[in-house]
Write a protein that holds these residues in place. Structure first.
Motif, PDB file in Angstrom:
ATOM      1  N   ASP A  27       0.871  -1.170   0.000  1.00 34.81           N
ATOM      2  CA  ASP A  27       0.000   0.000   0.000  1.00 34.81           C
ATOM      3  C   ASP A  27       0.908   1.220   0.000  1.00 34.81           C
ATOM      4  OD1 ASP A  27      -2.466   1.331   2.341  1.00 34.81           O
ATOM      5  OD2 ASP A  27      -1.921   1.856   0.291  1.00 34.81           O
ATOM      6  N   SER A  28       0.873   1.952  -1.092  1.00 33.20           N
ATOM      7  CA  SER A  28       1.874   3.009  -1.205  1.00 33.20           C
ATOM      8  C   SER A  28       1.610   4.162  -0.248  1.00 33.20           C
ATOM      9  CB  SER A  28       1.937   3.523  -2.632  1.00 33.20           C
ATOM     10  OG  SER A  28       0.637   3.677  -3.122  1.00 33.20           O
ATOM     11  N   LYS A  29       0.329   4.416   0.040  1.00 37.50           N
ATOM     12  CA  LYS A  29       0.053   5.512   0.967  1.00 37.50           C
ATOM     13  C   LYS A  29       0.533   5.157   2.370  1.00 37.50           C
ATOM     14  CE  LYS A  29      -3.530   8.271  -0.965  1.00 37.50           C
ATOM     15  NZ  LYS A  29      -4.954   8.448  -1.097  1.00 37.50           N
ATOM     16  N   ILE A  59      10.010   2.890 -15.056  1.00 35.53           N
ATOM     17  CA  ILE A  59      10.184   2.616 -13.626  1.00 35.53           C
ATOM     18  C   ILE A  59       9.719   3.854 -12.874  1.00 35.53           C
ATOM     19  CG2 ILE A  59      11.842   2.013 -11.834  1.00 35.53           C
ATOM     20  CD1 ILE A  59      13.685   0.970 -13.974  1.00 35.53           C
ATOM     21  N   PHE A  60       8.934   3.641 -11.829  1.00 42.19           N
ATOM     22  CA  PHE A  60       8.417   4.760 -11.044  1.00 42.19           C
ATOM     23  C   PHE A  60       8.970   4.645  -9.637  1.00 42.19           C
ATOM     24  CE2 PHE A  60       5.476   8.123 -10.314  1.00 42.19           C
ATOM     25  CZ  PHE A  60       5.052   7.975  -9.019  1.00 42.19           C
ATOM     26  N   PRO A  68       3.933   1.174 -14.848  1.00 35.98           N
ATOM     27  CA  PRO A  68       5.380   1.070 -14.673  1.00 35.98           C
ATOM     28  C   PRO A  68       5.714   0.169 -13.508  1.00 35.98           C
ATOM     29  CG  PRO A  68       4.613   3.052 -13.650  1.00 35.98           C
ATOM     30  CD  PRO A  68       3.388   2.401 -14.247  1.00 35.98           C
ATOM     31  N   PHE A  69       6.992  -0.100 -13.372  1.00 37.14           N
ATOM     32  CA  PHE A  69       7.453  -0.862 -12.225  1.00 37.14           C
ATOM     33  C   PHE A  69       7.615   0.122 -11.072  1.00 37.14           C
ATOM     34  CE2 PHE A  69       9.426  -4.291 -10.157  1.00 37.14           C
ATOM     35  CZ  PHE A  69      10.404  -3.756  -9.358  1.00 37.14           C
ATOM     36  N   VAL A  70       6.896  -0.096  -9.982  1.00 34.38           N
ATOM     37  CA  VAL A  70       6.883   0.885  -8.896  1.00 34.38           C
ATOM     38  C   VAL A  70       7.883   0.479  -7.825  1.00 34.38           C
ATOM     39  CG1 VAL A  70       5.457   1.913  -7.137  1.00 34.38           C
ATOM     40  CG2 VAL A  70       4.493   1.399  -9.342  1.00 34.38           C
ATOM     41  N   LEU A  71       8.768   1.397  -7.490  1.00 32.73           N
ATOM     42  CA  LEU A  71       9.793   1.108  -6.495  1.00 32.73           C
ATOM     43  C   LEU A  71       9.707   2.145  -5.386  1.00 32.73           C
ATOM     44  CD1 LEU A  71      12.301  -0.544  -5.768  1.00 32.73           C
ATOM     45  CD2 LEU A  71      13.658   1.016  -7.117  1.00 32.73           C
ATOM     46  N   TYR A  72       9.770   1.682  -4.148  1.00 31.50           N
ATOM     47  CA  TYR A  72       9.626   2.589  -3.024  1.00 31.50           C
ATOM     48  C   TYR A  72      10.983   2.797  -2.357  1.00 31.50           C
ATOM     49  CZ  TYR A  72       8.287   4.022   1.700  1.00 31.50           C
ATOM     50  OH  TYR A  72       8.164   4.670   2.892  1.00 31.50           O
TER      51      TYR A  72
END
Lengths: 407, 435
Positions: free
Chosen positions: A283-285, B33-34, B174-178
């Motif tokens: 969950d990004s938030k 990529i995000f 996109p590929f999401v990266l945190y």
């Protein structure tokens, strides 16, 4: 001796893995079509028949390929065109024009692009035409070849078809469909779109010239079919071994799992897939809330309480500050009583992160403290995020969970 | 890569993920990529350092700098052509107006020998501004690999989460990266990394500990903390320099620096005063009470009647009109609070903000609170207008309304109390919310 052998093995292993990476990456990222069409054989047959009729028999027609994102529309049409080009008699004089709604955002650009793709820049160069239709009909006239009485068949492929329907008067679409109905030149117009209600976007005169042929690509695969596709996609040609997995199917997981293939980690394992799945379903938030400071968390909890009391009515900074003051005065030992401007800065940081949003645009006259906002997180998200929040002071946590009756 | 690890602290797993995503030079990579994370969580720094160290062909563009379509596309194309033609250094400036031309020119530029087989990376920093530009820009960049049929990867860096970017009809995901935020241990490690060479690492680490103790609950932004650390370190070292305490005398050092840091929170942190003013203050050792921050300049000296006009305006804004009788007439009746009123009393007027009032009401209140007789001369009206210019009052409604202008009072309670004190007027007595 054994050392050198194992080193050689490692080298070959690394090469082999590099090859694996190359093939699979090209297959997934660059969308090189795999030889099998999974479950869309019927639609494929329909499409290829249509194209053959235009290319070989000189019949004009139009068709729309409709399907949600990622259902394989582009793959289908590319496959069909590739097969068409392999047929000897047709390939010499078929002309293809590829248009994309994202690139050609109005009809003028679209016409220039058509001219460019048909290599007619010399012909059109110094002529100036009044209307779009004149231009286009001139172009089509220019396609008549010398040796045969027929002219070249032209295939127009319009990607993101729904965006063309937003152009002014839908001129391009009207003319293309018109030509496909009336002109001598065999023209095939193929539209690809993700919107199921595309026909409602078309004007009446455009819709009547369209042949209403639609090819639907609905991915109604069951789980076993997905597993089969997964296996086939990940399997390597001929000399490499196949692997069989029975895990959760996720396209991104597949890509990410591939990244972990290195010399020391030669095969994709279920653990990798689980880890990748976790990464994709975060969950990004909640992640963003994880990184907020304690003061900002307190403000979010104050907003949550306001939402609970006043049932989702919009609030302003003054109300939030008031709630925060109530908490500080009664309960807090670990949170210092900050000055109002410091709290305002934290509030503005939350606004910058788009966790709260103003209801209407700021007017110059109103003060920032009284501007009405709403919170873009719901209670479960806040409570979940608080669970994971590192080093959360206990009284803050208790304040979050308590109802009004802590007074 | 040991060299890389020294340059980029506490981000090992993200660097590893990115490296594995990039793969080898000629491999195809994920088309877009995000990367998202808080400010100062290292997104820009890590991406730039990684691309530079691995010497991959890349173009770095900031969407705040290139705020129109044309600027953005032209910058990407020109930088790419610089990359590909490194021999002579001269290349014509490319002009590009539309995304269609961009795709066409991009295909041409990437045909160059030096870029041919490798993945080209386009990095768009502050990508949230792309949402406000043309609608086809974001979906177009997400699909750039497909549209141009070249080996290119677009990397988006942003603070805002991906869900807020997605267009209505969907797009290529996109590929999401945190990039996770730094924990307090990580922050300590990074901040202690740039200690000045004259002092020992332990001394600086103790200082950072104190700094984080004061500021961590308020702000976790690495840039702000670094700025504060650099600004306040001289003050921390002062006792050691003067010889009053040794490096290990933590208690004395703490007592010296703590009020200073608290003061910094109210001034430099809020940008009330600039960093150079702050440094001058430390060196001159003047009394910090004399500090004039930016918000101090809003306290202007007003003439006598203007103060009363302002007080009357505040009362008109924050008292409901039906209560005027009670406050401002000599012989008034009691106000009966009906049930309706009791239910809606929870939100006091001070929470909702000032309400607009007509000019007549303002004058009526003014005449009742000023002791002496005030003649309604043009002087009074011009003072009202100057208060509007000073933005202490705000004109509500249309400018052309000549016969019934409405105003509202935009000052805070503390401000008006300070003003009321100077004319010996007890404003709290007249406010409905404090009854």
């Amino acid at each position: 001796m054994s050392n050198r052998k194992s080193k050689n093995n490692n080298l070959m292993h690394a090469e082999c893995l590099s090859q694996v990476q190359r093939i699979l990456r090209a297959r997934f990222c660059h969308q090189n079509p795999h030889s099998n069409l999974f479950g869309v054989q019927v639609q494929y047959k329909h499409l290829i028949e249509l194209l053959k009729r235009t290319a070989i028999h000189g019949e004009s027609n139009s068709v729309l390929i409709i399907g949600p994102r990622g259902s394989g529309k582009t793959m289908l049409i590319n496959h069909a065109l590739k097969e068409l080009m392999e047929i000897g008699e047709a390939s010499e004089n078929i002309l293809q024009v590829h248009l994309n709604g994202l690139l050609q955002i109005n009809d003028k650009i679209a016409l220039k692009e058509i001219t460019r793709q048909l290599n007619l820049e010399n012909a059109v160069g110094d002529k100036v035409f009044g209307s779009f239709a004149e231009n286009l009909s001139f172009l089509l006239e220019a396609l008549k070849k010398g040796d045969r009485t027929n002219s070249c068949p032209v295939i127009f492929i319009l990607d993101e078809f729904d965006l063309f329907a937003h152009h002014k008067n839908q001129t391009l679409l009207y003319n293309l469909f018109d030509i496909s109905q009336t002109a001598q030149t065999p023209v095939s117009v193929i539209g690809l779109t993700c919107r199921l209600d595309i026909l409602e976007l078309l004007e009446k005169r455009v819709k009547s010239r369209f042949s209403h042929r639609q090819i639907h690509l609905m991915n109604s695969f069951g789980f076993p079919q997905y597993v089969k596709i997964f296996k086939e996609q990940l399997s390597l040609p001929a000399e490499f071994p196949d692997k069989v997995f029975a895990e959760k199917w996720n396209e991104n997981v597949q890509m990410l799992a591939l990244n972990r293939v290195t010399a020391s980690h030669p095969f994709v394992t279920p653990a990798d897939l689980m880890e990748a799945n976790q990464l994709c379903s975060m969950d990004s938030k909640a992640n963003i809330v994880h990184g907020l400071s304690v003061l900002e968390i307190c403000l979010i909890i104050a907003m949550k309480h306001l939402n609970d009391i006043y049932e989702e009515e919009p609030f302003n900074f003054q109300m939030v500050y008031n709630e925060f003051q109530k908490f500080i005065q009664r309960k807090a030992h670990s949170v210092y009583n900050f000055e109002k401007p410091v709290v305002m800065k934290a509030f503005e940081h939350l606004q910058q992160l788009e966790l709260i949003k103003p209801i209407e645009r700021t007017s110059v006259n109103s003060q920032r403290e009284y501007q009405l906002m709403k919170l873009l997180l719901d209670n479960t998200q806040i409570m979940n995020a608080l669970q994971k929040y590192p080093n959360c002071p206990t009284d803050v946590r208790q304040w979050a969970t308590s109802s009004l009756s802590w007074l | 890569m040991p060299h890389l690890e020294n340059m980029v602290l506490c981000r090992e797993s993200q660097v590893a993920t990115l490296q594995s995503l990039f793969g080898e030079r000629h491999h195809f990579s994920f088309p877009s990529i995000f990367i998202y994370g808080h400010t100062a969580s290292g997104k820009t720094y890590v991406t730039q350092t990684l691309l530079k160290t691995l010497e991959l062909p890349h173009v770095f563009v900031n969407c705040v700098e290139c705020f129109t379509l044309r600027l953005l596309l032209e910058q990407i194309l020109n930088r790419l052509s610089h990359l590909s033609s490194s021999e002579d250094g001269y290349c014509t400036e490319i002009t590009c107006d539309t995304f269609n031309d961009f795709v066409r020119l991009f295909k041409q530029v990437t045909k160059a020998e030096s870029l041919k087989d490798q993945t080209v990376y386009i990095v768009l920093d502050k990508a949230e501004y792309l949402r406000d530009m043309e609608a086809n820009l974001l979906p177009g960049f997400l699909r750039l690999q497909e549209l141009t049929d070249r080996n290119v990867t677009v990397i988006f860096l942003s603070e805002i989460v991906w869900e807020k970017f997605r267009p209505n009809t969907g797009c290529f995901e996109p590929f999401v990266l945190y990039f996770p935020d730094y924990s307090i241990g990580n922050l300590q490690k990074i901040l202690s990394h740039d200690h000045p060479p004259e002092y020992s690492a332990d001394f600086y680490a103790a200082y950072i500990n104190i700094l984080l103790g004061v500021f961590y609950t308020v702000c976790r932004d690495l840039k702000e903390l670094r700025h504060l650390a650099v600004l306040n370190f001289p003050k921390y070292c002062e006792p050691v320099v003067k010889g009053e305490a040794s490096e290990r005398d933590t208690r004395k050092l703490w007592r010296n620096i703590e009020p200073h840091l608290k003061k910094a929170m109210q001034t430099v942190y809020l940008r009330e005063i600039s960093s150079s003013q702050w440094e001058k203050l430390q060196n001159d050792d003047t009394d910090p009470g004399q500090l004039k921050g930016l918000s101090a300049y809003t306290h202007v000296e007003l003439p006598y009647y203007s103060k009363f006009i302002l007080i009357a305006a505040y009362l008109a804004s924050y008292n409901p009109a039906r209560t005027d009788k009670r406050f401002f007439l000599k012989h008034h009746g009691k106000i009966k609070k009906t049930n309706f009123l009791k239910k809606h009393e929870k939100t006091s007027n001070h929470l909702l903000g000032p309400k607009p009032f007509p000019l007549d009401r303002l004058l009526a209140i003014l005449y009742s609170i000023v002791d002496s007789r005030v003649a309604p001369t043009a002087n009074i009206f011009s003072q009202i207008t100057s208060l509007v210019t000073l933005q202490l009052l705000a004109l509500v409604g249309h400018d052309d309304q000549l016969d019934g202008p409405k105003y509202k009072c935009t000052v805070s309670l503390d401000f008006i109390r300070a003003i009321a004190r100077t004319v010996n007027f007890d404003i709290i007595k007249y406010l409905y919310d404090f009854l």
